[in-house]
Design an enzyme around this catalytic site. Structure first.
Site, PDB file in Angstrom:
ATOM      1  N   GLU A 156      -6.093   6.491  -1.880  1.00  0.00           N
ATOM      2  CA  GLU A 156      -4.863   5.977  -2.249  1.00  0.00           C
ATOM      3  C   GLU A 156      -4.571   6.551  -3.977  1.00  0.00           C
ATOM      4  O   GLU A 156      -3.345   7.082  -4.162  1.00  0.00           O
ATOM      5  CB  GLU A 156      -4.520   4.418  -2.212  1.00  0.00           C
TER       6      GLU A 156
ATOM      7  N   HIS B  13       0.882  -1.055   0.041  1.00  0.00           N
ATOM      8  CA  HIS B  13      -0.023  -0.045  -0.118  1.00  0.00           C
ATOM      9  C   HIS B  13       1.155   1.190   0.124  1.00  0.00           C
ATOM     10  O   HIS B  13       1.819   1.262   0.818  1.00  0.00           O
ATOM     11  CB  HIS B  13      -0.896   0.217   1.227  1.00  0.00           C
TER      12      HIS B  13
END
Length: 285
Positions: free
Chosen positions: A121, A39
């Site tokens: 994100e 991530h």
């Protein structure tokens, strides 16, 4: 059947000595590969399905981490599970992956890519979340083109990336890298058939849905003139899984199982890996 292990820095931590000890023991036990997740950025309220990810989880960069592992090991293959492909520029990523592969003497062999599930994100790196699938497809094409190009250069003109007469050296050992596809959606299965060298679905899906998606990947490959039988099929397993469970996976066409230690304690992790290796008769070194 091949067996690999994952190392999840959000749960095991980013202590360098622990990471190296884990990787070296996995290699000594006979595991084929070490996988690491990605991530790029988290935020309060980030949800993956029903699970909220605490924003302070330490997701180390998987490629930097795998480079570190490669320098401290000799044989274990390097994998990502998964690298969020739409959030990387493919020209830069092609260079990074080829460099790791060359410096590790051809061990960057289990690159698995996904499209990501967190809109925040995507926004953080300037990517329209709605386009991430198309960006991933184009990025795979770009990287393969660069890895196959000669001194005269290669050109590409797409929706997201364009260049002319570009050269990218060093190239991977053997000329290219396999690209495995992660994801548990029909779109991911079709991506496998059109562009993937293997399929690594995650998620909690019922067996009949998994079977349908594998069939979709294979039928898409056949329609595209690709060999469905050449697709590898990787699945998550558990460190305490019995041999019978692995045999059931093999009957479903699974060619590789990835497991992770259940404990964050280094001694218990090594004991778990040793017990798994003994149970499955891995070729200890």
């Amino acid at each position: 059947m091949k067996f690999a292990v994952s190392y999840s820095t959000p749960y095991y931590g980013v202590d360098p000595d622990r990471l190296i000890a884990y990787a070296r023991h996995a290699e000594a036990c006979g595991f084929e590969a070490l996988y690491m997740p990605e991530h790029i950025a988290l935020y309060p309220g980030a949800m993956v399905g029903p699970v909220e990810l605490p924003p302070a989880l330490p997701y180390a960069d998987p490629l930097d981490s795998l480079s570190f592992v490669a320098a401290a090991t000799e044989r274990i293959l390097l994998g990502t599970g998964v690298l969020l492909l739409p959030y990387h520029h493919p020209v830069i990523l092609a260079k990074r992956l080829a460099t790791i592969d060359v410096l590790s003497k051809g061990r960057m062999r289990l690159l698995t890519v996904g499209v990501g599930a967190l809109p925040g994100e995507a926004a953080a790196v300037g990517v329209d979340f709605r386009t991430r699938g198309r960006r991933a497809d184009e990025a795979i094409d770009v990287m393969r083109l660069l890895w196959s190009g000669g001194e005269e250069g290669v050109s590409f003109k797409g929706e997201f990336f364009s260049f002319e007469n570009l050269c990218s050296f060093p190239q991977p050992a053997g000329g290219s890298l396999p690209v495995h596809i992660g994801g548990s959606s029909p779109a991911a299965a079709r991506r496998v058939g059109l562009r993937g060298d293997g399929y690594f679905p995650g998620g909690a899906l019922p067996p009949h849905v998994r079977g349908e998606q594998l069939d979709l990947a294979r039928s898409t490959a056949a329609e595209a003139g690709r060999d469905p039988a050449a697709l590898e099929y990787t699945r998550w397993g558990s460190m305490d899984m019995p041999v019978e469970r692995a045999e059931a996976f093999a009957a479903q066409g699974v060619t590789r199982i990835v497991v992770g230690a259940t404990s964050a304690d280094p001694v218990e992790q090594r004991d778990e890996m040793s017990a798994f290796a003994e149970r499955f008769g891995l070729p200890n070194t």
